[in-house]
Every structure is written in C-alpha cells, then in structure tokens.
Design an enzyme around this catalytic site. Structure first.
Site, PDB file in Angstrom:
ATOM      1  CD  GLU A 137      -1.802  11.138  -0.986  1.00 18.46           C
ATOM      2  OE1 GLU A 137      -2.132  10.491   0.022  1.00 18.46           O
ATOM      3  OE2 GLU A 137      -1.279  12.272  -0.916  1.00 18.46           O
ATOM      4  CB  THR A 157     -11.729  18.068   6.678  1.00 13.38           C
ATOM      5  OG1 THR A 157     -11.095  18.165   5.387  1.00 13.38           O
ATOM      6  CG2 THR A 157     -11.039  19.018   7.633  1.00 13.38           C
ATOM      7  CE  LYS A 171      -0.978   2.528   2.940  1.00 15.72           C
ATOM      8  NZ  LYS A 171      -0.470   3.883   3.409  1.00 15.72           N
ATOM      9  CB  THR A 182       3.232   7.001   3.803  1.00 14.79           C
ATOM     10  OG1 THR A 182       2.308   6.477   4.744  1.00 14.79           O
ATOM     11  CG2 THR A 182       2.498   7.390   2.582  1.00 14.79           C
TER      12      THR A 182
END
Length: 365
Positions: free
Chosen positions: A259, A365, A168, A179
């Site tokens: 991302e 958020t 991942k 990460t």
C-alpha cells in the site's frame, strides 16, 4: 490459445463477477473450479483471531478431495460470530448446488473490512450467476483484490505439467502470512500428504519472508489444488522447485504492490550462524519502519540496518558486520553480512510513504 493464469493447468476453470459487496461496483466474487476431484493442501494465518471462512476451510480441507474455491472481496467475514460461520457455510452450500458437487469439496475465503456481516442476499445471488470458464482466470484474479493496484498471476510450464498461481495482498502483510490470499493449481499427480509438506516449506521460503507493515491478518490462506489431469507424476524435488518459484514470484509481487509503495525492498543477509537466524535478521531489516522510510527518501543510512539486526537475538559480530544500500528506480537492495557464520536468507518488503497512511486512514471512509 494457451492460458497464462490460474486456468493454465488442464481441467481448471475460473470466473469472477461483481455482486455488489464493494461500493465501487468492482468485481468482488470469484471461483476456481476443477473438472475432476483434486487433492488439496493449505496453510492458514497464525493469527489467533481467525475469520469465519478460515475456520470453515480448516475443516473443509480435511476432505480427501476438493473441486472448488469460492472467494469474496470487500468484506472479511471476521469478528462476525456464529452468523459469520453460518454465512461461510452457506457460501459453500450454494456453490455446491450451483456447480453440482459435494459441499465437502469446497474451500471458502473472504477478504476486506473486518467486523461487518456479509450481505448474503447479494453473495448468494452472485454465486448463482457465477460462471467458471477456461478463459475466466483474469476475471477471477481481479475479483479477489482489495487495496491492490494490480492483479498478480503466474503460470509455469514444467514440461508435461503446469503449476499456476494467483494472489491478492497489499496491506496487513507480515511474516507468518499476510492479508493475502494465494490460490495455486496444478495438473500434476501428487499425494495429498506430499503436497501439504511441500506447500508448507514453500510458504516458509516465500510468503513468510515478506512484510509491508508488520500487521498479521485474520484471513490469510494459501491453497493448492492438484487434479492429476496431466497424467504426470513428477519427482518431488522437481515439483517443489516449481512450486517455490510460483510462491516466490507471487510473494514478491505482493511486496512490490504494498500500500502506497514506490520501491520494492530486497534484503540479502549473509554471514549468519544458521538459516533460522539469517531469516530472522532478514525479516527484521525488511520490517523496520525506519529503514522503510529511509528507502523512500533514498537516505543512505546504514544505522537503520544495524539497529534492526541488533534488536534481534541473532548472533552477530559487531566488529565484522557489514552493510550496504543500493537504490534503484523501482527496487532497493539491502545487503547485510553478520560476520558470524555462512548461512544466508532473503526477504522482501517495500518503502513506507504518505500513501500508506492515507489508504489506511481512509479505509472505512
């Protein structure tokens, strides 16, 4: 039916479920289990601010054998102090009880938001409900994801034994790990010291050659479990070839799934003084934000390449250096010949888009 994921090697089972860590309700707790004791090797983040499960697993991996890896997603258990260490150990203890194995034979990892305590009531309950099966590899691969858009799995038939891997990673990806979590299983017979040596070398040529955003994570780890159930003791070079292939495939898939990314960037550097300098140059090019933006806009701007290399200490001949950018539908190839020697290296990255900013602006958020 022949397995294609992390359970492809003989004697490995896996599973993944949702225990309530993620607000989305998606799977967030996973296990990999070996039916017999396996030797284990590991490489961990170089970040000084290590997460609690990394600290615990760095001790656990010193054991002569390993039987399981327990992993959660959605919470990194980092910046959580003494309680974070206690919680990581409780995950190990609970898994040992559930799977009826020695607690020293379990590695533990976490990934997700930093600075929050683990919801241990949910995790302990989840571990008690976690099942490891031969067809559970896909669920396991899904349960370790965070901002990833897809699972990353591979199984390689080596002719008599198998090497499989799952990973991942999507953001906070930078050399000296990312990460990212990568778990590899094999039913080959191999000594622990040899496995550690080969894993370290494979990581240097794969995971340490990718970058998404030049941010090094606190929770990186790569584990290999080898249980020997195939009965095959491969030649060291043959095993390494397979191991590196698995690591490179997963590393590239992490970069491809960066991302917000729309393009995989493949950097090919040649003409370097030595391999070390070739790698430094390749990583610098792949990590250049200006180059990544140029790739996103398909802006043929060789100056981005020259500037990235020139900012390093690698030897280059300004009169001989050559570069090129080749844009494809989903991949961009960057070529750079330093004109200073004969060494080569390859690195991988992705473009920088508005999507990356959006994901990280909204992360909590």
């Amino acid at each position: 039916m022949k397995q294609t994921g992390i359970t492809a090697p003989e004697g490995f089972l896996a599973g993944g479920i949702a225990c309530g860590i993620k607000k989305s309700g998606k799977p967030d707790l996973a296990v990999i289990y070996s039916e017999v004791p396996a030797v284990a090797a590991g490489v961990f983040t170089a970040n000084q601010y290590k997460a609690a499960p990394i600290i615990v697993s760095m001790e656990q991996i010193k054991s002569k054998s390993c039987r399981a890896i327990i992993s959660n997603a959605g919470n990194a258990n980092c910046g959580t102090g003494k309680k974070g260490i206690e919680d990581a150990k409780l995950m190990v203890k609970t898994a040992a009880e559930v799977f009826n194995i020695n607690s020293k034979q379990i590695l533990v990892t976490s990934t997700g938001s930093i600075g929050k305590q683990l919801p241990m009531d949910k995790i302990v309950g989840g571990i008690k409900n976690l099942k490891a099966t031969k067809d559970g590899g896909s669920d396991m691969a899904q349960a370790i994801l965070t901002t990833d858009t897809r699972k990353k799995e591979i199984a390689l038939d080596m002719g008599g034994y198998t090497i499989a891997g799952v990973a991942k990673g999507s953001g906070m990806i930078h050399p000296n790990m990312a990460t990212m979590h990568c778990f590899i299983t094999t039913d080959a017979k191999i000594e622990k010291s040899t496995l550690q040596k080969l894993l370290k070398k494979a990581v240097e040529n794969s995971f340490n050659m990718i970058t998404v955003d030049q941010c090094m994570s606190t929770n990186d780890c790569v584990f290999v479990l080898a249980n020997g159930m195939s009965g095959v003791k491969p030649k060291e070079n043959d095993f390494y070839t397979g191991l590196e292939k698995v690591c490179k495939y997963l590393a590239i898939e992490i970069a491809r799934d960066g991302e917000g990314a729309t393009q995989l960037i493949i950097v090919n550097v040649s003409g370097a003084k030595n391999e070390k300098e070739a790698k430094t140059a390749a990583r610098a090019i792949a990590g250049s934000d200006l180059l990544k933006c140029a790739v996103y806009g398909k802006d043929y701007n060789l100056g981005r390449i020259y500037a990235a290399v020139g900012a390093t200490s690698v030897k280059m001949d300004a009169g001989k250096i050559k570069a090129d950018m080749k844009f494809g539908e989903k991949e961009t190839i960057i070529i750079c010949d330093l004109g200073a020697g004969y060494a080569r290296a390859q690195a991988w990255g992705c473009d920088m888009t508005e999507g990356y900013v959006k994901i990280n602006a909204d992360y909590h958020t």
